[in-house]
Design a protein around this motif. Sequence first.
Motif, mmCIF file in Angstrom:
data_model
loop_
_atom_site.group_PDB
_atom_site.id
_atom_site.type_symbol
_atom_site.label_atom_id
_atom_site.label_comp_id
_atom_site.label_asym_id
_atom_site.label_seq_id
_atom_site.Cartn_x
_atom_site.Cartn_y
_atom_site.Cartn_z
ATOM 1 N N ALA A 1 0.814 -1.222 0.000
ATOM 2 C CA ALA A 1 0.000 0.000 0.000
ATOM 3 C C ALA A 1 0.848 1.273 0.000
ATOM 4 O O ALA A 1 0.548 2.239 0.694
ATOM 5 C CB ALA A 1 -0.954 0.001 1.194
ATOM 6 N N GLU A 2 1.883 1.292 -0.818
ATOM 7 C CA GLU A 2 2.834 2.396 -0.780
ATOM 8 C C GLU A 2 2.196 3.739 -1.119
ATOM 9 O O GLU A 2 2.568 4.776 -0.561
ATOM 10 C CB GLU A 2 4.009 2.112 -1.722
ATOM 11 N N ALA A 3 1.220 3.745 -2.025
ATOM 12 C CA ALA A 3 0.567 5.007 -2.379
ATOM 13 C C ALA A 3 -0.118 5.634 -1.176
ATOM 14 O O ALA A 3 -0.169 6.862 -1.049
ATOM 15 C CB ALA A 3 -0.437 4.777 -3.499
ATOM 16 N N CYS A 4 -0.650 4.803 -0.293
ATOM 17 C CA CYS A 4 -1.288 5.311 0.922
ATOM 18 C C CYS A 4 -0.249 5.773 1.938
ATOM 19 O O CYS A 4 -0.362 6.862 2.523
ATOM 20 C CB CYS A 4 -2.166 4.235 1.544
ATOM 21 N N LEU A 5 0.755 4.946 2.157
ATOM 22 C CA LEU A 5 1.763 5.278 3.169
ATOM 23 C C LEU A 5 2.454 6.596 2.852
ATOM 24 O O LEU A 5 2.719 7.405 3.754
ATOM 25 C CB LEU A 5 2.800 4.160 3.265
ATOM 26 N N ARG A 6 2.731 6.839 1.596
ATOM 27 C CA ARG A 6 3.428 8.078 1.222
ATOM 28 C C ARG A 6 2.536 9.312 1.394
ATOM 29 O O ARG A 6 3.038 10.441 1.309
ATOM 30 C CB ARG A 6 3.952 7.976 -0.207
ATOM 31 N N GLN A 7 1.252 9.100 1.631
ATOM 32 C CA GLN A 7 0.354 10.212 1.967
ATOM 33 C C GLN A 7 0.057 10.285 3.465
ATOM 34 O O GLN A 7 -0.635 11.203 3.912
ATOM 35 C CB GLN A 7 -0.967 10.059 1.230
ATOM 36 N N GLY A 8 0.502 9.287 4.231
ATOM 37 C CA GLY A 8 0.220 9.269 5.661
ATOM 38 C C GLY A 8 -1.034 8.516 6.039
ATOM 39 O O GLY A 8 -1.494 8.595 7.180
ATOM 40 N N VAL A 9 -1.608 7.754 5.101
ATOM 41 C CA VAL A 9 -2.837 7.005 5.376
ATOM 42 C C VAL A 9 -2.486 5.705 6.084
ATOM 43 O O VAL A 9 -1.677 4.914 5.588
ATOM 44 C CB VAL A 9 -3.614 6.719 4.082
ATOM 45 N N THR A 10 -3.113 5.469 7.229
ATOM 46 C CA THR A 10 -2.859 4.252 8.009
ATOM 47 C C THR A 10 -4.081 3.343 8.122
ATOM 48 O O THR A 10 -3.950 2.196 8.537
ATOM 49 C CB THR A 10 -2.382 4.617 9.426
ATOM 50 N N THR A 11 -5.271 3.847 7.740
ATOM 51 C CA THR A 11 -6.492 3.034 7.752
ATOM 52 C C THR A 11 -7.344 3.420 6.552
ATOM 53 O O THR A 11 -7.538 4.613 6.280
ATOM 54 C CB THR A 11 -7.307 3.250 9.036
ATOM 55 N N VAL A 12 -7.857 2.412 5.837
ATOM 56 C CA VAL A 12 -8.798 2.677 4.746
ATOM 57 C C VAL A 12 -10.108 1.961 5.036
ATOM 58 O O VAL A 12 -10.119 0.838 5.543
ATOM 59 C CB VAL A 12 -8.238 2.249 3.375
#
Length: 532
Positions: free
Chosen positions: A81-92
Motif C-alpha cells: 500500500a505504498e501510495a497510501c503510506l506516502r500520503q500518511g494514510v494508516t487506515t482505509v
Amino acid sequence: MSHPTTPYDLLITGGSLLDGTGAEPRYADIGVRAGRIVHVGDPDPDARAAEVLDATGLTVTPGFIDLHSHADFSVLAQPDAEACLRQGVTTVVTGNCGLSPFPLAPGEDPAAGGPGTLAGAQWRDLDGFAEAVDSAAPALNIAPLVGHGALRAAAMGDARTVAGPAELDAMRAFLATAAEQGAFGMSTGLIYAPGSFAGTDEIIALAAEAARRGLLYATHMRDEGDHLVEAVEEALLVARESGVRLQISHLKAMGPANHGKVDTALGLIGSAVAEGVDVACDVYPYTASSTRLTSRLPDWAMDGGSAGLLERLGDPETRAKILDDLRPAVGRTFLPEGVVIAMLGPGRYEDRVGDSIADIARDEDVEPAAAVLDVLAAHQGEVMIVNHAMAEADVDTVLRYPGSAVASDGWVLRVPGDGHPHPRNFGTFARVIGHYVRERDVLGLADAVRKMTSLPASRLPLADRGTVAAGQVADLVVLDPAAVADLATYAEPWQYAEGTRHVLVAGEFVLRDGEPTGARPGRVLRREPAAV
C-alpha cells in the motif's frame, strides 16, 4: 507521565503536534510503548527510550483515515500500500458504494461467476474476507463496510426487481451477520446496478436494521447531477425514518448546469443536523470523478448486468432506445470532452486509454452517445473513466463545511500499473495539505488534519484512533507541511506524493525517512457488535 525507569519503545521529540482534534499546534514529546501512545506532553529529560526520533522542524499528526476507499481487492494484491503510506494514510474504509467482497449466498461458488460475484462478492462473510486480508499482511488497516449491492445479490441473485418481504428478510439476516462479525456499516451505490433498482422503502428497512445494530450508513446517492438535491432529500429521509447515522459519500455536483447546488445540499444537511439527525459527508479534492462508463446509462439498460447490456446493444432497436435516453445528458451532466478512458480490457479501443469520448467520436465520425455504446460493446461493458464535470468552487465549499471528511474514493495502492487512473489514488491527502491549505488557504492545517483523522474516526467510530493522546493506538505521521505535495496529475497519474517523512502503524515504522520499511503490521479492524 510514565516513570522514567520504564523506557519507551519510541520517543518522538521536538515536533509540532497537531493532535487531530482541530486544536492549534503545540510542541510536545510523544512516548510509544507496545503499539500505544503512553505519553504526550512536555519533554522529560529523564525519559529513556529504545529509539528517539528527532522531529524538529516537522509536524506530528495521527495517521490519516480514508473514509471512502475501494481497496477491498487491491489490498490483497498490493498489501504494501505504498501510495497510501506516502500520503500518511494508516487506515482505509472499504466496502463503499454498495460493493463489498462479502456476503455470498449459501452454496454460491465465487469461481462460477454467479450473481454475488457480479456485485463484487468473493467470500461467504466478513470473517472469510478478514482471514484473506490478514493472511496478506497489509501495511495498513482495513475497516470494512458491507455493501447493499452484495446483500441484494446474495438475497435475490441477479433479479432487478423490487425486493419482496422474504428477500428483505434475507438481506437483513446477511446484514446482521456482517454486523455481528464486526462490520462498521452498510453502504449503498444507488447509481449502480443492482442498487439502482432498490426503492427508498427497501433502503429505509435495511437502514433501520443498521441503526438497530449501531452501524453507519454510507451512501453514494441516486444522483449527483440534475437531481442532486432530490437525492440528498432521499438520503435524509432514510436517516430520519430509520434513525441511522448517515454519511453522504463524495458530495459533489456534476455538470455545469448543476454547479453551485452543493450550497443547497449542504443547507439541507445543516438543517438536518440542527434537527438532531446524525449526518455528515466526505469529499475528494479534485474536479473530476472516476467511475464505470456504464454509470452514464439509464438504469433499465443495466438490467442483468454487463451480459444484459451487451444483449441490448446487439439489438438495433434496443440500442436506439439507449441512445435516446443517453443523449439528453450529453453536454449537461455528461461532457464528452471531459470523459476520459481510464482503464479497459483487450479490444478495439484498447489503445485509446487516456483519450476522451469526444476524441473517439471525432475519429469515428459518430455522435458522442454512440461512441459510448461502441466502446462498451467492444469491451464487454467493463470500462472505467475519469469524468471532468465539477467546479473548483464547489470543491472549496464542501471542503470548508465543518462536517466534511477528506476521502480518496481510490483503489490503486502502488505504482506503476496499467491504465490511466485518477490521480486521487496517489495524491488526495497530500493535495489537501499542499494545494488547499498551503497554496490556496481554503483550510487551515489543523482543520485539514481533523478532517483526515478524528472526524472520520468519529463516524465509524474508531475510539482508539484519530487523535494523538495517551491510550490511543500509535498510528502516527511525521511530515513536513512545507514540502507535502501531490505529484500525480490527470496527464501523468502514476506518481507518489512527497513530503511525508515517517509513518507508524501500531507503533511500527511502515515508512521511515520517506521510504517504505517493508513492515506490514496492518490488519482488519472490527467494530464491537452492539447489543440488540
